[in-house]
Write an enzyme that holds these catalytic residues in place. Structure first.
Site, mmCIF file in Angstrom:
data_model
loop_
_atom_site.group_PDB
_atom_site.id
_atom_site.type_symbol
_atom_site.label_atom_id
_atom_site.label_comp_id
_atom_site.label_asym_id
_atom_site.label_seq_id
_atom_site.Cartn_x
_atom_site.Cartn_y
_atom_site.Cartn_z
ATOM 1 N N ASN A 156 0.873 -1.176 0.000
ATOM 2 C CA ASN A 156 0.000 0.000 0.000
ATOM 3 C C ASN A 156 0.909 1.224 0.000
ATOM 4 O O ASN A 156 1.455 1.579 1.034
ATOM 5 C CB ASN A 156 -0.905 -0.035 1.247
ATOM 6 C CG ASN A 156 -1.739 1.227 1.397
ATOM 7 O OD1 ASN A 156 -1.832 2.035 0.473
ATOM 8 N ND2 ASN A 156 -2.343 1.398 2.564
ATOM 9 N N LYS A 215 0.154 4.222 -0.307
ATOM 10 C CA LYS A 215 -0.478 5.432 0.258
ATOM 11 C C LYS A 215 -0.232 6.612 -0.692
ATOM 12 O O LYS A 215 -0.219 6.406 -1.901
ATOM 13 C CB LYS A 215 0.035 5.684 1.681
ATOM 14 C CG LYS A 215 -0.117 4.425 2.542
ATOM 15 C CD LYS A 215 0.058 4.647 4.006
ATOM 16 C CE LYS A 215 -0.169 3.328 4.728
ATOM 17 N NZ LYS A 215 -0.143 3.465 6.175
ATOM 18 N N HIS A 229 -9.726 1.781 4.605
ATOM 19 C CA HIS A 229 -8.455 1.884 5.337
ATOM 20 C C HIS A 229 -8.643 2.834 6.519
ATOM 21 O O HIS A 229 -9.379 3.820 6.423
ATOM 22 C CB HIS A 229 -7.353 2.396 4.401
ATOM 23 C CG HIS A 229 -5.996 2.306 5.019
ATOM 24 N ND1 HIS A 229 -5.551 3.252 5.926
ATOM 25 C CD2 HIS A 229 -5.028 1.382 4.912
ATOM 26 C CE1 HIS A 229 -4.341 2.882 6.334
ATOM 27 N NE2 HIS A 229 -3.998 1.763 5.738
ATOM 28 N N GLU A 232 -6.914 5.113 7.691
ATOM 29 C CA GLU A 232 -6.611 6.528 7.427
ATOM 30 C C GLU A 232 -7.799 7.212 6.770
ATOM 31 O O GLU A 232 -8.091 8.376 7.041
ATOM 32 C CB GLU A 232 -5.336 6.629 6.564
ATOM 33 C CG GLU A 232 -4.100 6.300 7.400
ATOM 34 C CD GLU A 232 -2.921 5.735 6.621
ATOM 35 O OE1 GLU A 232 -2.902 5.810 5.380
ATOM 36 O OE2 GLU A 232 -2.011 5.188 7.288
ATOM 37 N N GLU A 282 -5.983 -4.614 10.468
ATOM 38 C CA GLU A 282 -4.906 -3.662 10.730
ATOM 39 C C GLU A 282 -5.179 -2.921 12.036
ATOM 40 O O GLU A 282 -5.938 -1.937 12.042
ATOM 41 C CB GLU A 282 -4.819 -2.649 9.586
ATOM 42 C CG GLU A 282 -4.551 -3.274 8.236
ATOM 43 C CD GLU A 282 -3.921 -2.289 7.269
ATOM 44 O OE1 GLU A 282 -2.814 -2.562 6.809
ATOM 45 O OE2 GLU A 282 -4.523 -1.240 7.005
ATOM 46 N N GLY A 332 2.265 2.166 10.799
ATOM 47 C CA GLY A 332 3.282 3.207 10.646
ATOM 48 C C GLY A 332 3.966 3.588 11.950
ATOM 49 O O GLY A 332 4.658 4.604 12.027
ATOM 50 N N SER A 344 2.944 -2.217 10.339
ATOM 51 C CA SER A 344 4.397 -2.360 10.536
ATOM 52 C C SER A 344 4.936 -3.746 10.156
ATOM 53 O O SER A 344 5.818 -4.274 10.821
ATOM 54 C CB SER A 344 4.787 -1.992 11.972
ATOM 55 O OG SER A 344 4.446 -0.638 12.236
HETATM 56 P P1 PGA Z 1 2.518 0.190 7.600
HETATM 57 O O1 PGA Z 1 1.072 0.490 6.960
HETATM 58 O O2 PGA Z 1 2.980 -1.132 7.019
HETATM 59 O O3 PGA Z 1 3.387 1.333 7.137
HETATM 60 O O4 PGA Z 1 2.351 0.134 9.060
HETATM 61 C C1 PGA Z 1 0.133 -0.531 6.792
HETATM 62 C C2 PGA Z 1 -1.131 0.026 6.199
HETATM 63 O O5 PGA Z 1 -1.518 1.151 6.560
HETATM 64 O O6 PGA Z 1 -1.773 -0.630 5.348
#
Ligand code: PGA
Length: 249
Positions: free
Chosen positions: A10, A12, A101, A103, A173, A179, A211
């Site tokens: 992903n 982003k 997601h 976010e 998640e 992150g 992560s």
């Molecule tokens: P990350 O993000 O691997 O950077 O923690 C995962 C995600 O948001 O899908």
């Protein structure tokens, strides 16, 4: 039957089309050099910004490569300034879409209801929905993980047949792990993914996200109910992405 694995990067809001092209070129070279280290039952792909989808498609490695948009609108078309429809993302190469997601839930008004509508539209249009669920740190500390995940899943999958539920990828998640460098331990992730399995289908692909790195991917994927990963930070560099696919071998 051997378990199927699905790892999706992903990106982003990272990479211009030129940068996406560079990634795909480098990734292809690395992939060719270490093809024999990637399990035959490993499927993979990239969740890219919509402007990059055509480049990801142009550089895709096989017909099973997953090319995911990171969002779409649930309507066919209409007065939705700034939004993209399922047909639009398909027209530039997407065969999948990330939905809900955290976010987008936290910053862009995504709700359980819109996640459901988008999931239904994605299935109608033949796009693979990758539906994200997961609890906040506060909910985790209050031991409400299962309650939250159950609510999010029930809403997201409302009205879907058992057959359609088997076609959806669920990405678990935990928000506190995204992150932050804090990964849920593989046993913590397994407990929730096992619970998700009990609420979905034997055939549903259940990913863990938060992560995930080359150093922890193998242990996570060893868990019986973790079928793959949705990976942010560790997917933007082709070397690191390849290491995820080889399980760091
Ligand atoms: P990350 O993000 O691997 O950077 O923690 C995962 C995600 O948001 O899908």
């Amino acid at each position: 039957m051997a378990k199927k694995f699905v790892i999706i990067g992903n990106w982003k809001m990272n990479k211009t089309p030129a940068e996406a092209k560079k990634f795909m070129t480098e990734f292809k070279k690395l992939h060719t050099a270490s093809k024999d280290k990637i399990a035959a039952n490993m499927k993979f792909g990239i969740g890219a910004p919509s402007v990059d989808l055509a480049e990801v498609k142009a550089g895709k490695l096989s017909s099973s490569f997953i090319i995911a948009a990171q969002n779409m609108h649930f309507a066919e078309n209409g007065a939705f300034t700034g939004e993209l429809s399922a047909e639009m993302i398909k027209s530039v190469g997407a065969n999948a879409v990330i939905i809900g997601h955290s976010e987008r839930r936290a910053m862009f008004g995504e709700t359980d209801e819109t996640v459901n509508k988008k999931t239904i539209m994605a299935l109608k249009k033949g796009l693979l929905p990758i539906v994200c669920v997961g609890e906040t740190l506060e909910e985790f500390e209050l031991k409400e993980t299962k309650k939250v995940v159950k609510r999010q899943l029930a809403a997201a999958l409302m009205g879907l047949s058992h057959e359609d539920v088997a076609k959806v990828i669920i990405a678990y998640e935990p928000i506190w792990a995204i992150g932050t460098g804090k990964t849920a331990t593989s046993s913590q992730a397994e407990v929730v993914c096992k619970y998700i399995r009990s609420l979905t289908s034997e055939k549903t692909i259940i990913q863990y996200g938060g992560s995930v790195k080359p150093e922890n991917i193998a242990e996570l994927l060893e868990q019986p109910n973790i079928d793959g990963a949705l990976v942010g930070g560790a997917s933007v560099d082709p070397k690191s992405f390849l290491k995820l696919l080889t399980l760091n071998k």
